[in-house]
Write an enzyme that holds these catalytic residues in place. Structure first.
Site, short mmCIF file in Angstrom:
data_model
loop_
_atom_site.label_atom_id
_atom_site.label_comp_id
_atom_site.label_asym_id
_atom_site.label_seq_id
_atom_site.Cartn_x
_atom_site.Cartn_y
_atom_site.Cartn_z
N SER A 94 0.83 -1.41 -0.02
CA SER A 94 0.06 -0.20 -0.08
C SER A 94 0.75 1.42 0.05
O SER A 94 0.33 2.48 0.10
CB SER A 94 -0.99 0.15 1.30
N TYR A 140 17.49 -4.05 24.36
CA TYR A 140 16.81 -3.36 23.17
C TYR A 140 17.70 -2.29 22.49
O TYR A 140 17.69 -1.23 23.10
CB TYR A 140 15.39 -3.32 23.54
#
Length: 262
Positions: free
Chosen positions: A38, A192
């Site tokens: 998209s 992280y």
């Protein structure tokens, strides 16, 4: 060589467009799935494949956006054959639902283009409690490919046309965690790092394509599998990216070498 726009052995350079690369190719009779269709690379891939006569299934998270893109392409290419189907790659249930629905349509599958992805987002967990970048960029595509593989093998055999799996990776794979893919620490929020986690997911893409290629050769299957770095392209992949919101100067190091890698 890409900064100098030099042409490679193929005759194309970093400035070559998808239309130029596919000039003269007739894709009539082929069916392709393009994930993340998209916007960005996925949208342009869909448009040019449709231009060449390929029946394209747009696998998108937001079907409203997908239908808007489909309508835009149809205005340019009235004869285009394009369908829109819902797929959220961060959800394994959505991946299974998409694959099941696709199988029920009894369509062939010649091309699988695993393009969708997210980059450098804050630490988030998917609905399956898996770190979001790894879930979306690697695991979702890994499962999707496995679920559709028999359909691809059947199509390649019956049509006597080579099937192709293309996995969009990134030069960013070079900046994965030092240990590589940290399977036992995927959800470790304390360790992280937004860009290293992205690199980890892109490394997973490459390993996936490499193993598929090995298996296909070993089994004599008429399908190729390749991973690629698409180049420096401005897309909405960078929506989470910040030059300053990083746990280290690591982000600035990457940006200096690969300003817009995906």
């Amino acid at each position: 060589m890409w900064p100098f726009w030099w042409k490679g052995a193929s005759g194309f350079s970093a400035r070559s467009t998808a239309e130029e690369v596919t000039h003269g190719i007739d894709g009539t009779g082929l069916t392709a799935i393009v994930t993340g269709a998209s916007s960005g690379i996925g949208e342009e891939t869909t448009r040019v494949l449709a231009l060449r006569g390929v029946h394209v299934v747009m696998a998108v998270r937001n079907t409203d956006s997908g239908n808007q893109v489909r309508d835009k392409i149809l205005k340019e290419i009235p004869q285009a054959k394009i369908d829109v189907m819902k797929l959220d790659l961060s959800s394994m249930a959505s991946v299974r639902s998409f694959a099941s629905e696709y199988q029920s349509l009894d369509l062939p599958l010649n091309l699988l283009i695993n393009n969708a992805g997210i980059m450098a987002c804050p630490f988030l967990l998917s609905s399956d409690n898996i770190e979001l970048q790894f879930a979306t960029n690697h695991l979702g595509h890994f499962l999707l490919t496995n679920l559709l593989l028999e359909r691809m093998k059947k199509t390649a055999s019956e049509s006597n046309r080579e099937g192709r799996i293309v996995i969009v990776s990134s030069e960013g794979h070079r900046f994965a965690y030092r240990e590589g893919v940290q399977f036992d620490k995927i959800n470790d929020e304390a360790r992280y790092n937004t860009l290293q986690a992205y690199g980890q997911s892109k490394l997973g893409n490459i390993l996936h394509a490499t193993e598929l290629a090995r298996l296909f050769k070993e089994q004599g299957v008429n399908i190729t599998a390749n991973s690629l770095h698409p180049g420096s392209i401005m897309t909405n992949l960078l929506r989470y990216h910040s030059f300053i919101n990083s746990k280290s100067s690591f982000a600035l190091y990457i940006i200096s070498d690969f300003p817009l890698f995906i």
